[in-house]
Design a protein around this motif. Structure first.
Motif, short mmCIF file in Angstrom:
data_model
loop_
_atom_site.label_atom_id
_atom_site.label_comp_id
_atom_site.label_asym_id
_atom_site.label_seq_id
_atom_site.Cartn_x
_atom_site.Cartn_y
_atom_site.Cartn_z
N TYR A 143 0.83 -1.20 0.00
CA TYR A 143 0.00 0.00 0.00
C TYR A 143 0.87 1.25 0.00
O TYR A 143 0.64 2.18 -0.78
N ASN A 144 1.88 1.28 0.87
CA ASN A 144 2.77 2.43 0.95
C ASN A 144 3.53 2.64 -0.36
O ASN A 144 3.70 3.79 -0.82
N LEU A 145 3.97 1.56 -0.99
CA LEU A 145 4.65 1.68 -2.27
C LEU A 145 3.72 2.20 -3.36
O LEU A 145 4.12 3.02 -4.19
N LYS A 146 2.46 1.74 -3.34
CA LYS A 146 1.49 2.24 -4.31
C LYS A 146 1.25 3.73 -4.13
O LYS A 146 1.15 4.48 -5.10
N MET A 147 1.16 4.17 -2.88
CA MET A 147 0.95 5.60 -2.62
C MET A 147 2.16 6.40 -3.10
O MET A 147 2.00 7.47 -3.69
N ASP A 148 3.35 5.88 -2.86
CA ASP A 148 4.56 6.56 -3.33
C ASP A 148 4.56 6.64 -4.86
O ASP A 148 4.95 7.66 -5.43
N LEU A 149 4.12 5.58 -5.51
CA LEU A 149 4.05 5.56 -6.98
C LEU A 149 3.05 6.60 -7.49
O LEU A 149 3.33 7.32 -8.44
N ILE A 150 1.90 6.69 -6.84
CA ILE A 150 0.89 7.67 -7.24
C ILE A 150 1.45 9.09 -7.12
O ILE A 150 1.28 9.92 -8.01
N VAL A 151 2.16 9.37 -6.04
CA VAL A 151 2.76 10.69 -5.85
C VAL A 151 3.77 10.97 -6.95
O VAL A 151 3.78 12.06 -7.54
N GLU B 83 3.86 9.65 -9.96
CA GLU B 83 3.14 9.83 -11.22
C GLU B 83 2.53 11.23 -11.31
O GLU B 83 2.54 11.85 -12.37
N MET B 84 2.01 11.73 -10.20
CA MET B 84 1.43 13.07 -10.18
C MET B 84 2.51 14.12 -10.41
O MET B 84 2.30 15.09 -11.14
N GLU B 85 3.68 13.92 -9.81
CA GLU B 85 4.79 14.86 -10.02
C GLU B 85 5.22 14.85 -11.48
O GLU B 85 5.48 15.91 -12.06
N LEU B 86 5.30 13.66 -12.07
CA LEU B 86 5.66 13.54 -13.49
C LEU B 86 4.62 14.24 -14.36
O LEU B 86 4.98 14.99 -15.29
N GLU B 87 3.36 14.02 -14.08
CA GLU B 87 2.29 14.66 -14.84
C GLU B 87 2.39 16.19 -14.75
O GLU B 87 2.25 16.88 -15.77
N ASN B 88 2.66 16.70 -13.57
CA ASN B 88 2.81 18.15 -13.40
C ASN B 88 4.01 18.68 -14.18
O ASN B 88 3.93 19.75 -14.80
N LEU B 89 5.12 17.93 -14.18
CA LEU B 89 6.29 18.36 -14.94
C LEU B 89 6.02 18.34 -16.43
O LEU B 89 6.46 19.22 -17.17
#
Length: 85
Positions: A61-69, A71-77
């Protein structure tokens, strides 16, 4: 998954009686080994497996949350690059 992640091997303080400390010193046993031995003998194999499963589920779960964060940073960039580019 609201439980707090507990780092493996983190030292937590405990209290030991003078008598227990004497016996442990006499027989060359440290507190960590005594606790591990005790837990190993009171926790059944099925309970130990359930605890390990819960630990792994929380880690996933923690790894999935880290991945989502990430991905969001990549999307913003990517949005910023299109905007500036």
């Amino acid at each position: 998954m609201g439980s707090k992640k507990i780092p493996y091997g983190e030292v937590i303080s405990g209290r030991v009686t003078a008598e227990d400390k004497y016996l442990m010193k006499k027989y060359g046993v440290n507190v960590r080994d005594a606790v591990k031995w005790y837990l190993h003998h009171i926790i059944t194999d099925s309970k130990r497996i359930e605890l390990e499963k819960e630990k792994l589920k929380e880690e996933i779960y923690n790894l999935k949350m880290d991945l989502i964060v990430a991905e969001m940073e990549l999307e913003n960039l990517e949005k910023e690059a299109v905007k500036n580019g």
